[in-house]
Design an enzyme around this catalytic site. Structure first.
Site, PDB file in Angstrom:
ATOM      1  N   HIS A 103       0.945  -1.145   0.057  1.00 24.05           N
ATOM      2  CA  HIS A 103       0.108   0.031  -0.135  1.00 24.05           C
ATOM      3  C   HIS A 103       0.804   1.154  -0.094  1.00 24.05           C
ATOM      4  CE1 HIS A 103      -3.285  -2.659   1.355  1.00 24.05           C
ATOM      5  NE2 HIS A 103      -2.415  -3.139   2.259  1.00 24.05           N
TER       6      HIS A 103
ATOM      7  N   SER B 236      15.583  21.072 -16.580  1.00 21.04           N
ATOM      8  CA  SER B 236      14.466  21.966 -17.002  1.00 21.04           C
ATOM      9  C   SER B 236      14.793  23.153 -17.813  1.00 21.04           C
ATOM     10  CB  SER B 236      13.866  22.086 -15.772  1.00 21.04           C
ATOM     11  OG  SER B 236      12.798  23.600 -15.641  1.00 21.04           O
TER      12      SER B 236
ATOM     13  N   LYS C  80      16.920  21.093 -11.410  1.00 17.07           N
ATOM     14  CA  LYS C  80      16.216  20.146 -11.826  1.00 17.07           C
ATOM     15  C   LYS C  80      16.919  19.208 -12.572  1.00 17.07           C
ATOM     16  CE  LYS C  80      11.811  19.992 -12.077  1.00 17.07           C
ATOM     17  NZ  LYS C  80      11.020  18.866 -11.541  1.00 17.07           N
TER      18      LYS C  80
ATOM     19  N   GLU D 150       9.908   8.186 -17.235  1.00 19.49           N
ATOM     20  CA  GLU D 150       8.551   8.531 -17.606  1.00 19.49           C
ATOM     21  C   GLU D 150       8.087   8.360 -19.021  1.00 19.49           C
ATOM     22  OE1 GLU D 150       8.331  12.744 -16.258  1.00 19.49           O
ATOM     23  OE2 GLU D 150       9.873  12.390 -14.770  1.00 19.49           O
TER      24      GLU D 150
END
Ligand code: ARG
Length: 462
Positions: A155, A276, A282, A289
């Site tokens: 979970h 970025s 970043k 992704e």
């Protein structure tokens, strides 16, 4: 030039030409189309269905075309209907009337599925290599992390301590099953359909087994209607590819989480990260992704073909031309995803200390405290209750269980003794789970050993 102009009084509408054409998709099967035609022509000559001279001229003509297509001397004419028409008309242009004999006892319906099977067989071999390369990296990383303690989750809540090797080896199992599915798909792709003709074979004394043997197929298909209208093997390949992507996507999701400041379990190599345009700090896990995102595309390809096929009466219908775009897209996407993901995994840095710290902070040894009490004679359900109270107290005091003194522990149960600290140490928790499949060093080494054997046996069978 159309292969079928005779019956028509009028040319095709330009839009219909474009709509009907598949050459921009199926031209990547030119090698397989020529291979198939070579085997067909040689069988036709052997069985004296066409003169030996014709068979020989066709063979040398096709070999010449193959060479010229390989080195780019012949450019594919994108106004042709498909790769089959293009190669046949190029052959006739090269060798004259003998070229017109090639299509004896054959239809594009059996030709196209032959080509696709030949193409897919090669692609499945390459795909298997790519998955095996990923397995090798998993083997390497697991071996390096047998003692790297991390929290295991259920979970998304910290559950029990495991090791990073144990976690990685879970993925190794998934990819082992994927390789099994690639082999299964290969088996059913490895059936030779040529000779089925348009739908009902032909009147010539063709030898389908000879063609199968020359093309390296292990058997021939049995029913001509099924042969020309079966795309199960493509759907099976797409489903195998979808499962590979599903596994890569779950793995990617974890990589993305592990890269966050909140987890900070790993750091991806600069070569596998992006920045970025606005935020200078970043470092983004775009590869993971994209793999996660492209999974949707591959599922789409599977659903495309399942839907295309679901209402098609026997035998061949033009709907089936849609099969190749979906299959090629999925093969390209999965291949690129696998290769990139493997490189990303190989170069990632594992932050072992952070993993250990995280495991220590989440009461991941609470089950072991209960087990400790059970081993001293308390029923598990009572032990569970006691430890629940201890955890509550620890949350209040902002302490780990092992930070409580023995006196404090004794207030929950007099059975606690000095040996509890050793029993609930994270490495004890891991090592005591010495069941086959578990995280202990011995169990993980067994899993690593099995993975190593699996990889080697796959390479031997190659
Ligand atoms: N381009 C077609 C395909 O990919 C080849 C088969 C065409 N057969 C036909 N009868 N029109 O499916």
């Amino acid at each position: 030039m159309k292969l079928w102009g005779g019956r028509f009084k009028k040319g095709t509408d330009e839009l219909v030409n474009d709509f009907n054409s598949s050459i921009n998709i199926d031209s990547r099967m030119y090698k397989e189309d020529i291979e198939g035609s070579l085997a067909h022509a040689s069988m036709l000559g052997e069985k004296q269905i066409i003169p030996k001279e014709a068979s020989e001229r066709i063979t040398s003509g096709l070999l010449e075309i193959l060479k010229r297509m390989d080195n780019g001397v012949i450019e594919i004419d994108s106004t042709s209907e498909d790769i089959h028409s293009f190669i046949e008309s190029t052959l006739t242009y090269y060798i004259g009337d003998y070229g017109k004999m090639l299509h004896t006892a054959r239809s594009r319906n059996d030709q196209v599925t032959l080509d696709l099977r030949l193409y897919l067989k090669k692609a499945l071999v390459n795909l298997k290599h790519d998955v095996l390369n990923l397995e090798e990296v998993l083997l390497e990383k697991s071996t390096e992390n047998i003692e790297t303690i991390m929290p295991g989750y259920t979970h998304m809540q910290k559950a029990q301590p495991i090791t990073f090797a144990h976690h990685l080896l879970a993925y190794a199992e998934m990819f082992k099953r994927d390789i099994g599915r690639i082999d299964d798909t290969y088996k059913r792709t490895d059936e030779m359909p040529l000779g089925s003709g348009a739908l009902a074979t032909s009147t010539y004394p063709i030898d389908r087994n000879l063609v199968a043997k020359n093309l390296g197929f292990s058997k021939i298909t049995l029913n001509s209607l099924d042969s020309v209208s079966d795309r199960d093997y493509v759907i099976e390949a797409l489903s195998t590819l979808s499962l590979i992507m599903m596994h890569l996507s779950r793995f990617s999701e974890e990589i993305i989480l592990w890269c966050t400041g909140e987890f900070s379990f790993i750091e991806l190599d600069d070569a596998y990260s992006t920045g970025s345009s606005i935020m200078p700090q970043k470092k983004n896990p775009d590869v993971a992704e994209l793999v996660r995102g492209k999974t949707g595309r591959v599922y789409g390809d599977l659903i495309t073909l399942l839907t295309v096929m679901k209402g098609i009466p026997l035998a061949y219908n033009k709907d089936m031309q849609e099969d190749k775009e979906a299959l090629f897209d999925a093969l390209d996407t999965v291949t690129l995803s696998l290769k990139t993901f493997t490189g990303m995994l190989k170069t990632m840095k594992v932050k072992k200390d952070n993993m250990k710290k995280s495991a220590a902070l989440g009461f991941t040894n609470a089950t072991d405290v209960a087990d400790y009490l059970v081993k001293k004679g308390i029923a598990f359900r009572n032990a569970h209750e006691i430890v629940g109270e201890i955890v509550l107290e620890c949350i209040k005091k902002n302490k780990m269980i092992e930070e409580l003194t023995l006196d404090e522990l004794k207030t929950f149960s007099p059975i606690f003794d000095e040996d509890v600290y050793k029993a609930i140490d994270l490495s004890t928790c891991v090592e005591e789970r010495n069941v086959i499949g578990g995280p202990s060093t011995q169990s993980v080494k067994l899993q690593i050993n099995e993975l190593d054997k699996f990889i080697n046996s796959m390479k031997e069978n190659d």
